[in-house]
Enzyme design. Structure first.
Site, short mmCIF file in Angstrom:
data_model
loop_
_atom_site.label_atom_id
_atom_site.label_comp_id
_atom_site.label_asym_id
_atom_site.label_seq_id
_atom_site.Cartn_x
_atom_site.Cartn_y
_atom_site.Cartn_z
N VAL A 291 0.97 -1.08 -0.04
CA VAL A 291 -0.04 -0.27 -0.27
C VAL A 291 0.79 1.46 -0.01
CG1 VAL A 291 -1.51 0.98 1.70
CG2 VAL A 291 -1.89 -1.05 0.68
N CYS A 292 0.58 2.50 -0.79
CA CYS A 292 0.74 4.01 -0.23
C CYS A 292 2.48 3.43 -1.25
CB CYS A 292 1.17 3.66 1.00
SG CYS A 292 1.39 5.81 0.38
N THR A 293 4.04 4.27 -0.52
CA THR A 293 4.52 4.07 -0.71
C THR A 293 5.19 2.53 -1.10
OG1 THR A 293 5.77 5.44 0.79
CG2 THR A 293 5.05 6.12 -0.84
N GLY A 294 4.81 1.91 -0.39
CA GLY A 294 5.50 0.57 -0.19
C GLY A 294 5.81 -0.20 -1.14
N GLY B 10 -3.29 2.32 -3.74
CA GLY B 10 -2.40 3.95 -3.29
C GLY B 10 -2.17 4.53 -2.35
#
Length: 282
Positions: free
Chosen positions: A157-160, A207
């Site tokens: 998720v996200c910048t992972g 996202g």
């Protein structure tokens, strides 16, 4: 959901009516409530049954707590699961370095060395500045690469997703990230793709931040069924109705968008530079 499974659900009307006809005239004892709960689990075995699902979730200093907690809340609603919060050691993780003390530190449950050999789900949350540190941490990247090669689903998720990319796990895969770092995925060999959830074979990326709940529900539907995922959504009463229609750069007020773009300009440049160094190491 296949036809045989769906027909089994449709064959339950009398069972479902019986389950809903619990008397409210008297308050049940704790023992009676526990017995009813167990009986209900038996009645709904076709819906909730199946082999145990083993989930490994990376935790690290500087991650966004919501990136972890959103999916974790959804995963905890799985009936037959084993969840590991993974880190190098079992010391609580919070903010990075000299940052302010974390209000809610997270205690890992399992070290890298203790992680099960086979994971059904490998998950990586995002969070700035922790993401950049993880993208250049040899121990973390080696661990993710090893587990990702064997996991049924490799997710973030996200910048992972940038961390997964730095471990070489997104080469040739469509993936998404936080809206302002999505383009960085191209530097890591991935195919940047706009979307709150992007599924490409066994890679599933979400996202930014709050997309973690949507991502978790999508993964539950894949692992179990859509009906099960909808039951989890209802259990969580996840029915978002934000006060503003500003959850994406396309919808937000231009001033709000410019403000964030300006504020994160350095972060974005750092993300590209870190990704380029990661690719040189792969």
């Amino acid at each position: 959901m296949n036809r045989r499974y769906f027909s089994r659900l449709l064959s339950w009307p009398s069972v479902l009516l019986e389950a809903s006809a619990v008397s409210v005239s008297t308050a049940p004892s704790k023992q009676a409530a526990d017995e009813h709960h167990l009986a209900t689990m038996d009645r709904y075995a076709p819906l909730i049954g199946g082999p145990k699902i083993t989930i490994g979730m990376l935790v690290y200093p500087g991650m966004f707590l919501q990136d972890l907690v959103g999916p974790l809340t959804v995963f905890e609603a799985l009936m037959n699961k084993e969840i590991h919060l993974l880190w190098k050691n079992l010391e609580p993780v919070g903010n990075e370095g000299d940052g302010p003390a974390a209000l809610i530190p997270v205690k890992p449950t399992t070290t890298f060395a203790q992680c099960p050999e086979q994971l059904d789900v490998l998950f990586v949350p995002g969070g700035i500045p922790g993401t950049f540190t993880m993208m250049e941490d040899p121990e973390v990247l080696a661990f993710l690469k090893a587990k990702g090669q064997a996991a049924r689903y490799v997710t973030s998720v996200c910048t992972g997703s940038l961390i997964l990319g730095a471990a070489g796990l997104l080469k040739g895969y469509k993936a998404t990230s936080y809206w302002d770092t999505r383009a960085v995925l191209k530097e890591l060999g991935a195919i940047p793709t706009k979307g709150r959830i992007v599924v490409d074979r066994n890679r599933i990326t979400g996202g930014g931040v709050t997309a973690g709940i949507d991502f978790g529900l999508k993964l539950v539907a894949i692992l179990k069924s859509r009906v099960y995922a909808e039951a989890v959504q209802l259990y969580l009463e996840y029915d978002p109705q934000p006060p503003f229609n500003a959850g994406s750069p396309e919808k937000a007020h231009p001033l709000a968008r410019r403000f964030l773009k300006d504020m994160f300009a350095g972060m974005r440049a750092n993300a590209f530079a870190t990704a380029k160094r990661a690719m040189q190491r792969l």
